[in-house]
Design an enzyme around this catalytic site. Structure first.
Site, PDB file in Angstrom:
ATOM      1  N   TYR A 295       0.848  -1.204   0.000  1.00 29.44           N
ATOM      2  CA  TYR A 295       0.000   0.000   0.000  1.00 29.44           C
ATOM      3  C   TYR A 295       0.882   1.252   0.000  1.00 29.44           C
ATOM      4  CZ  TYR A 295      -4.381   2.535   0.557  1.00 29.44           C
ATOM      5  OH  TYR A 295      -5.466   3.356   0.361  1.00 29.44           O
TER       6      TYR A 295
ATOM      7  N   LYS B  94      -3.151   8.393   2.968  1.00 23.66           N
ATOM      8  CA  LYS B  94      -4.384   8.208   3.765  1.00 23.66           C
ATOM      9  C   LYS B  94      -4.189   8.686   5.205  1.00 23.66           C
ATOM     10  CE  LYS B  94      -7.148   6.315   0.633  1.00 23.66           C
ATOM     11  NZ  LYS B  94      -8.231   7.133   0.025  1.00 23.66           N
TER      12      LYS B  94
ATOM     13  N   THR C   8     -12.871  -2.854  -6.641  1.00 20.35           N
ATOM     14  CA  THR C   8     -13.287  -1.789  -7.555  1.00 20.35           C
ATOM     15  C   THR C   8     -12.272  -1.671  -8.689  1.00 20.35           C
ATOM     16  OG1 THR C   8     -12.047  -0.099  -6.390  1.00 20.35           O
ATOM     17  CG2 THR C   8     -14.298  -0.496  -5.629  1.00 20.35           C
TER      18      THR C   8
HETATM   19  C1  1JT Z   1      -5.670   3.640  -4.916  1.00 20.64           C
HETATM   20  C2  1JT Z   1      -5.589   2.360  -5.483  1.00 20.64           C
HETATM   21  C3  1JT Z   1      -6.196   3.811  -3.644  1.00 20.64           C
HETATM   22  C4  1JT Z   1      -6.035   1.275  -4.758  1.00 20.64           C
HETATM   23  C5  1JT Z   1      -6.546   1.446  -3.489  1.00 20.64           C
HETATM   24  C6  1JT Z   1      -6.643   2.708  -2.923  1.00 20.64           C
HETATM   25  N1  1JT Z   1      -7.170   2.591  -1.692  1.00 20.64           N
HETATM   26  C7  1JT Z   1      -7.408   1.288  -1.471  1.00 20.64           C
HETATM   27  N2  1JT Z   1      -7.034   0.598  -2.552  1.00 20.64           N
HETATM   28  C8  1JT Z   1      -7.078  -0.841  -2.666  1.00 20.64           C
HETATM   29  C9  1JT Z   1      -5.803  -1.447  -2.133  1.00 20.64           C
HETATM   30  C10 1JT Z   1      -4.621  -1.265  -2.812  1.00 20.64           C
HETATM   31  C11 1JT Z   1      -3.426  -1.816  -2.334  1.00 20.64           C
HETATM   32  C12 1JT Z   1      -3.442  -2.542  -1.170  1.00 20.64           C
HETATM   33  C13 1JT Z   1      -4.620  -2.719  -0.500  1.00 20.64           C
HETATM   34  C14 1JT Z   1      -5.801  -2.168  -0.984  1.00 20.64           C
HETATM   35  C15 1JT Z   1      -5.034   2.136  -6.855  1.00 20.64           C
HETATM   36  C16 1JT Z   1      -4.902   3.412  -7.642  1.00 20.64           C
HETATM   37  C17 1JT Z   1      -4.316   4.504  -6.820  1.00 20.64           C
HETATM   38  C18 1JT Z   1      -5.230   4.844  -5.658  1.00 20.64           C
HETATM   39  O1  1JT Z   1      -2.232  -3.036  -0.764  1.00 20.64           O
HETATM   40  C19 1JT Z   1      -2.205  -4.229  -0.078  1.00 20.64           C
HETATM   41  C20 1JT Z   1      -2.123  -1.594  -3.058  1.00 20.64           C
END
Ligand code: 1JT
Length: 254
Positions: free
Chosen positions: A154, A161, A192
């Site tokens: 992440y 965040k 999503t």
């Molecule tokens: C973005 C993306 C913001 C994916 C996101 C996000 N907030 C949650 N997710 C899902 C996610 C992504 C990762 C993760 C866990 C959940 C992609 C486009 C940019 C903004 O890591 C374990 C990487």
């Protein structure tokens, strides 16, 4: 009808699986009239088709990296509705390469982009909305657990965040005197369009789904109904808060 005579602006609909769209549906079901923004032409038709299913809605272009489009969007919304009661901010971005490998390797450019689009945009939108929030209001943004604890991959989005959640508190303190509340929903992982581009999303979903107290993943509709609560007067005493909607995952230790 919890949102009768209320006007909302929804940022971040890309398609029908978007968290922002689930929030919009929950709010529309309670009588809200909604304005939708889209970032760029490639998303315009999708957003227009979805908005067309809701009476009294409007669609306007707004790219948070271009201040003129933010000002123009609020101008157009003000002209149509005369006021705003609530905002759903469901916008985030980081370059794909920043969401894999080691955080320590994050480039200056990726850091700047992630923080600008995902965190600064909340205060940018709050400032632009203030003159139209004449009856008080409620602003809700979307966060994720990676703000608080390290979630592999992440990376810079976790830092963005964390800034977003802190910004939620500072904005709540500033805007409280105007009876404008600001809260964040920290959603569990959902499949999503944004999540789809992420490596190993499938295994993250099953990991969380197996370990959460409710033994499943959260749905976008559940994030939508909590957001509806936060923009309604049912939550009139809540501001500056981050509320987890994650089937309880965040409470677990071992
Ligand atoms: C973005 C993306 C913001 C994916 C996101 C996000 N907030 C949650 N997710 C899902 C996610 C992504 C990762 C993760 C866990 C959940 C992609 C486009 C940019 C903004 O890591 C374990 C990487």
């Amino acid at each position: 009808m919890m949102l009768e005579n209320k006007i909302g602006v929804i940022f971040g609909v890309a398609n029908k699986r978007s968290i922002a769209w689930a929030c919009a549906q929950a709010c529309a079901a309670q009588g809200a009239k909604l304005a939708f923004t889209y970032q760029a032409d490639r998303l315009k038709e999708n957003v227009e088709d979805l908005a067309a299913t809701l009476d009294g809605s409007m669609v306007v272009q707004c790219d948070v990296s271009d201040q003129a489009t933010v000002d123009a969007a609020f101008d157009a919304i003000g002209k149509k509705y005369g006021k705003i009661d609530f905002i759903v901010h469901s916008i985030a971005f980081a370059p794909k390469e920043a969401l894999e490998g080691e955080y320590v390797a994050t480039s200056r450019e990726a850091f700047r982009t992630a923080l600008e689009i995902s965190a600064f945009s909340l205060s940018q939108i709050a400032l632009a909305a203030m003159p139209l929030m004449t009856d008080g209001g409620s602003i809700v943004t979307m966060s994720y657990y990676g703000a608080e604890k390290v979630v592999m991959n992440y990376n810079v989005m976790g830092v963005a965040k964390a800034a977003l959640e802190a910004s939620t508190r500072y904005l709540a303190a500033d805007l409280g005197a105007r009876n404008i509340r600001v809260n964040a929903v920290s959603a569990g992982p959902i499949n999503t369009l944004s999540a789809r581009g992420v490596k190993n999303m499938g295994s993250l979903l099953s990991y969380v789904g197996e370990r959460s107290p409710l033994k499943r993943n959260v749905t976008a509709a559940e994030v939508g109904s909590t957001t509806m609560f936060l923009v309604s007067d049912l939550s009139s005493g809540i501001t500056g808060e981050t509320i987890y909607v994650d089937c309880g995952y965040n409470i677990m230790g071992i």
